[in-house]
Motif scaffolding. Structure first.
Motif, mmCIF file in Angstrom:
data_model
loop_
_atom_site.group_PDB
_atom_site.id
_atom_site.type_symbol
_atom_site.label_atom_id
_atom_site.label_comp_id
_atom_site.label_asym_id
_atom_site.label_seq_id
_atom_site.Cartn_x
_atom_site.Cartn_y
_atom_site.Cartn_z
ATOM 1 N N LEU A 79 0.836 -1.088 0.069
ATOM 2 C CA LEU A 79 0.029 0.032 -0.138
ATOM 3 C C LEU A 79 0.869 1.256 0.093
ATOM 4 O O LEU A 79 1.879 1.310 0.812
ATOM 5 C CB LEU A 79 -0.946 0.035 1.246
ATOM 6 N N VAL A 80 0.452 2.247 -1.082
ATOM 7 C CA VAL A 80 1.291 3.438 -0.858
ATOM 8 C C VAL A 80 0.679 4.278 -0.087
ATOM 9 O O VAL A 80 1.445 5.227 0.913
ATOM 10 C CB VAL A 80 1.408 4.096 -2.547
ATOM 11 N N LEU A 83 0.082 -1.870 -10.728
ATOM 12 C CA LEU A 83 -0.156 -0.841 -9.847
ATOM 13 C C LEU A 83 -1.803 -0.206 -10.175
ATOM 14 O O LEU A 83 -2.177 -0.220 -11.211
ATOM 15 C CB LEU A 83 0.668 0.691 -10.106
ATOM 16 N N TYR A 84 -2.525 -0.456 -9.159
ATOM 17 C CA TYR A 84 -3.943 -0.206 -8.993
ATOM 18 C C TYR A 84 -3.989 1.215 -8.495
ATOM 19 O O TYR A 84 -3.691 1.391 -7.272
ATOM 20 C CB TYR A 84 -4.728 -1.184 -8.045
ATOM 21 N N VAL A 85 -4.530 2.093 -9.489
ATOM 22 C CA VAL A 85 -4.649 3.762 -8.890
ATOM 23 C C VAL A 85 -6.297 4.022 -8.830
ATOM 24 O O VAL A 85 -6.694 3.908 -10.092
ATOM 25 C CB VAL A 85 -3.944 4.508 -10.018
ATOM 26 N N THR A 86 -6.749 4.204 -7.812
ATOM 27 C CA THR A 86 -8.284 4.479 -7.476
ATOM 28 C C THR A 86 -8.450 5.896 -7.147
ATOM 29 O O THR A 86 -7.853 6.373 -6.443
ATOM 30 C CB THR A 86 -8.922 3.318 -6.658
ATOM 31 N N ASP A 87 -9.569 6.272 -7.565
ATOM 32 C CA ASP A 87 -10.042 7.462 -6.918
ATOM 33 C C ASP A 87 -11.873 7.452 -7.062
ATOM 34 O O ASP A 87 -12.375 6.673 -7.709
ATOM 35 C CB ASP A 87 -9.797 8.679 -7.889
ATOM 36 N N SER A 88 -12.265 8.255 -6.011
ATOM 37 C CA SER A 88 -13.718 8.314 -5.948
ATOM 38 C C SER A 88 -14.339 9.891 -6.034
ATOM 39 O O SER A 88 -14.254 10.477 -5.263
ATOM 40 C CB SER A 88 -14.150 7.680 -4.632
ATOM 41 N N PRO A 139 -9.698 11.004 -1.330
ATOM 42 C CA PRO A 139 -10.460 9.715 -2.146
ATOM 43 C C PRO A 139 -9.555 9.120 -3.070
ATOM 44 O O PRO A 139 -10.128 8.780 -4.193
ATOM 45 C CB PRO A 139 -11.938 10.112 -2.484
ATOM 46 N N THR A 140 -8.406 8.763 -2.809
ATOM 47 C CA THR A 140 -7.460 8.110 -3.834
ATOM 48 C C THR A 140 -6.661 7.002 -2.998
ATOM 49 O O THR A 140 -6.587 7.268 -1.718
ATOM 50 C CB THR A 140 -6.742 9.264 -4.481
ATOM 51 N N GLN A 141 -6.237 5.875 -3.734
ATOM 52 C CA GLN A 141 -5.497 5.099 -3.447
ATOM 53 C C GLN A 141 -4.312 4.477 -4.458
ATOM 54 O O GLN A 141 -4.830 4.835 -5.582
ATOM 55 C CB GLN A 141 -6.155 3.660 -2.767
ATOM 56 N N ARG A 142 -3.212 4.136 -4.111
ATOM 57 C CA ARG A 142 -2.200 3.560 -4.920
ATOM 58 C C ARG A 142 -1.993 2.424 -4.318
ATOM 59 O O ARG A 142 -1.228 2.447 -3.221
ATOM 60 C CB ARG A 142 -1.110 4.619 -5.211
ATOM 61 N N ILE A 143 -1.905 1.257 -5.140
ATOM 62 C CA ILE A 143 -1.861 -0.218 -4.490
ATOM 63 C C ILE A 143 -0.864 -0.834 -5.497
ATOM 64 O O ILE A 143 -1.452 -1.579 -6.602
ATOM 65 C CB ILE A 143 -3.107 -1.032 -4.204
ATOM 66 N N TRP A 144 -0.068 -1.419 -5.077
ATOM 67 C CA TRP A 144 0.854 -2.400 -5.987
ATOM 68 C C TRP A 144 0.532 -3.933 -5.528
ATOM 69 O O TRP A 144 0.503 -4.054 -4.269
ATOM 70 C CB TRP A 144 2.524 -2.475 -5.518
ATOM 71 N N PHE A 145 0.369 -4.746 -6.506
ATOM 72 C CA PHE A 145 -0.071 -6.065 -6.135
ATOM 73 C C PHE A 145 0.574 -7.101 -7.260
ATOM 74 O O PHE A 145 0.961 -6.644 -8.320
ATOM 75 C CB PHE A 145 -1.424 -6.315 -5.946
ATOM 76 N N ARG A 146 0.726 -8.288 -6.938
ATOM 77 C CA ARG A 146 1.223 -9.310 -7.995
ATOM 78 C C ARG A 146 0.772 -10.607 -6.939
ATOM 79 O O ARG A 146 0.594 -10.676 -5.957
ATOM 80 C CB ARG A 146 2.732 -9.152 -8.094
ATOM 81 N N ALA A 147 0.809 -11.787 -7.833
ATOM 82 C CA ALA A 147 0.464 -13.095 -7.261
ATOM 83 C C ALA A 147 1.873 -13.555 -6.609
ATOM 84 O O ALA A 147 2.974 -13.171 -7.115
ATOM 85 C CB ALA A 147 0.143 -14.309 -8.436
ATOM 86 N N VAL A 148 1.737 -14.336 -5.741
ATOM 87 C CA VAL A 148 2.859 -14.556 -4.634
ATOM 88 C C VAL A 148 3.629 -15.752 -5.410
ATOM 89 O O VAL A 148 4.528 -15.956 -4.695
ATOM 90 C CB VAL A 148 2.321 -15.118 -3.378
ATOM 91 N N ALA A 149 3.220 -16.241 -6.513
ATOM 92 C CA ALA A 149 4.188 -17.382 -7.054
ATOM 93 C C ALA A 149 3.691 -17.250 -8.675
ATOM 94 O O ALA A 149 2.518 -16.773 -9.018
ATOM 95 C CB ALA A 149 3.636 -18.856 -6.683
ATOM 96 N N PRO A 150 4.476 -17.749 -9.529
ATOM 97 C CA PRO A 150 4.091 -17.787 -10.855
ATOM 98 C C PRO A 150 2.810 -18.467 -11.227
ATOM 99 O O PRO A 150 2.532 -19.634 -10.743
ATOM 100 C CB PRO A 150 5.455 -18.698 -11.714
#
Length: 301
Positions: free
Chosen positions: A175-176, A259-264, A189-200
């Motif tokens: 979480l940024v 990177l998941y960049v969200t706003d409301s 009302p904004t978020q920046r979230i990095w994510f990836r699967a934990v394995a291939p």
């Protein structure tokens, strides 16, 4: 739409966690254009909405030519899913054209629809191109793993939610911007979230897209509650996704950082609206998301 409240199982390796998710999303064909989606092992209460979206997307994809890739989906949630029983998916082949195929899916439990979804698949081609720029964001390696943040505050979480809050997941998240359950304060009302699967995950492009659909329902609606300083651990809140749309613009790998960049831009009348853009690490805009959901304060009992 729904909370994936499942007890913590015995310790699972990253490969096992990803394989568990792959098996959950790989629906079983029981007749022509009729499929069964498995239950989340150990799941209790309501089915997580991203699971229903992803299983419906897999079912729709099984009826389309392999070279056609999903580029958009639009779903409405009608009833809470029940973790006690599987979900049945009925696919309607509405259209097959020269480049596009359109599919309609209805998800059923107990003889009643819980979700309807329309999706469109396209044979990929070259074309005019432009995109939004990825915002300047700290690299994921410089941020704390969300799992560590959750463990640090676990004692403050009501006991009935604690196992779900700490459950191991198939995705690593960084979480940024601090969430209300960690910061305890109102925020933009904004978020920046990095994510990836934990394995291939492998090279099945459709499974990568299905897993992105699964994850896209996380964090999004919460963006619309951030300015109001509410915290689901202490505030009586009723939240549920009402609809969900996603446009897939480019190839993705769910096992590489996204990177998941969200706003409301709006909330009111018991509803919140949120948007999201998903970027690959090299700056490509690979997907866009929009959702409206229920965000109500519950009256104390």
């Amino acid at each position: 739409m729904m909370n994936d409240q499942a007890p913590i199982a015995a310790a699972r390796t990253p490969d096992q966690l990803v394989d568990d998710l792959r098996q959950l999303l790989a629906v079983e064909q029981i007749d022509v254009d009729l499929y069964r989606g498995a239950r989340q092992p150990g799941g209790v209460g309501r089915v997580y909405g991203g699971q229903v979206i992803a299983q419906a997307l897999v079912a729709a994809g099984l009826s389309t030519p392999a070279e056609r890739i999903v580029h958009s989906l639009h779903a409405y949630f009608m009833r809470p899913g029940d973790e006690e029983v599987p979900i049945i998916y009925r696919v309607a082949r509405d259209h097959d054209g020269g480049s596009f195929s359109t599919r309609r899916v209805i998800a059923f439990q107990h003889g009643k629809p819980i979700l309807t979804m329309t999706s469109s698949f396209q044979t990929l081609e070259a074309g005019l191109s432009h995109q939004s720029e990825m915002p300047d964001t700290p690299a994921p390696e410089t941020l704390v793993d969300e799992a560590d943040q959750r463990r640090a505050v676990a004692a403050q979480v009501p006991e009935r939610f604690r196992e779900w809050f700490l459950r191991p997941r198939a995705f690593e998240v960084r979480l940024v911007d601090l969430p209300p359950w960690l910061s305890g304060a109102a925020a933009a009302p904004t978020q920046r979230i990095w994510f990836r699967a934990v394995a291939p995950v492998g090279d099945d492009a459709r499974m990568h897209r299905a897993m992105l659909g699964y994850l896209s329902d996380m964090y999004l609606l919460g963006t619309s509650t951030r300015p109001h300083g509410v915290n689901w651990m202490v505030d009586a809140m009723q939240t549920a996704s009402l609809d969900h749309s996603m446009w897939l613009h480019d190839d993705i790998r769910i096992d590489d950082w996204l990177l998941y960049v969200t706003d409301s831009p709006w909330a009111g009348r018991g509803r919140g609206f949120a948007r999201g853009e998903i970027f690959s690490r090299d700056g490509r805009l690979v997907a866009s998301v929009a959702q409206e959901g229920l965000i109500r304060r519950r009256n104390p009992r």
